[in-house]
Design a protein around this motif. Structure first.
Motif, short mmCIF file in Angstrom:
data_model
loop_
_atom_site.label_atom_id
_atom_site.label_comp_id
_atom_site.label_asym_id
_atom_site.label_seq_id
_atom_site.Cartn_x
_atom_site.Cartn_y
_atom_site.Cartn_z
N GLY A 1 75.98 17.43 -50.90
CA GLY A 1 75.81 17.23 -52.33
C GLY A 1 76.99 17.60 -53.19
O GLY A 1 76.92 17.47 -54.41
N ALA A 2 78.09 18.04 -52.60
CA ALA A 2 79.28 18.41 -53.37
C ALA A 2 80.46 17.52 -52.96
O ALA A 2 80.61 17.20 -51.79
N ALA A 3 81.28 17.16 -53.94
CA ALA A 3 82.46 16.36 -53.65
C ALA A 3 83.33 17.11 -52.64
O ALA A 3 83.50 18.33 -52.73
N ALA A 4 83.87 16.37 -51.69
CA ALA A 4 84.68 16.97 -50.63
C ALA A 4 85.91 16.11 -50.38
O ALA A 4 85.91 14.92 -50.67
N SER A 5 86.93 16.72 -49.83
CA SER A 5 88.14 15.97 -49.47
C SER A 5 88.01 15.48 -48.03
O SER A 5 87.15 15.94 -47.27
N LEU A 6 88.88 14.57 -47.67
CA LEU A 6 88.84 14.03 -46.32
C LEU A 6 89.25 15.05 -45.27
O LEU A 6 88.95 14.87 -44.09
N ASP A 7 89.88 16.15 -45.68
CA ASP A 7 90.23 17.18 -44.69
C ASP A 7 89.15 18.24 -44.52
O ASP A 7 89.32 19.20 -43.79
N THR A 8 87.99 18.03 -45.15
CA THR A 8 86.86 18.94 -45.00
C THR A 8 86.35 18.91 -43.56
O THR A 8 86.08 17.84 -43.01
N VAL A 9 86.23 20.08 -42.95
CA VAL A 9 85.69 20.19 -41.59
C VAL A 9 84.16 20.12 -41.68
O VAL A 9 83.55 20.85 -42.45
N LEU A 10 83.59 19.25 -40.89
CA LEU A 10 82.14 19.05 -40.90
C LEU A 10 81.46 20.04 -39.96
O LEU A 10 82.04 20.48 -38.97
N ALA A 11 80.20 20.35 -40.29
CA ALA A 11 79.44 21.31 -39.49
C ALA A 11 78.08 20.72 -39.13
O ALA A 11 77.60 19.77 -39.76
N ASP A 12 77.48 21.30 -38.13
CA ASP A 12 76.16 20.89 -37.67
C ASP A 12 75.18 20.83 -38.84
O ASP A 12 75.07 21.78 -39.62
N GLY A 13 74.49 19.71 -38.99
CA GLY A 13 73.46 19.56 -40.01
C GLY A 13 73.96 19.16 -41.38
O GLY A 13 73.16 18.99 -42.30
N ASP A 14 75.28 18.99 -41.55
CA ASP A 14 75.80 18.57 -42.86
C ASP A 14 75.22 17.22 -43.24
O ASP A 14 74.93 16.37 -42.40
#
Length: 75
Positions: free
Chosen positions: A51-64
């Motif tokens: 639900g928050a703006a993120a950049s393409l370098d954001t590391v994703l986590a389980d359940g995101d």
């Protein structure tokens, strides 16, 4: 590690069948995800993670929850 993936508007046809539980690997970024989906970078305007703006370098986590949006216009 699954995420809940959504592609919106003109990107919707690129959403995989398993989008509700799309598998990612540890350390995978939003950019890695976009590349796996073969979405051209110029087709992406916004990425949201949980639900928050993120950049393409954001590391994703389980359940995101990840949403990918194209540029849109209207009037």
């Amino acid at each position: 590690m699954p995420i809940d993936l959504r592609c919106f508007a003109t990107l919707a046809p690129l959403m995989p069948a398993n989008a509700g539980a799309f598998p990612i690997t540890p350390g995978e970024t939003a950019l890695d995800l976009v590349r796996r989906l073969d979405i051209p970078l110029e087709e992406i305007k916004l990425v949201f993670v949980n639900g928050a703006a993120a950049s393409l370098d954001t590391v994703l986590a389980d359940g995101d929850r990840v949403g990918i949006f194209p540029p849109v216009g209207g009037g």
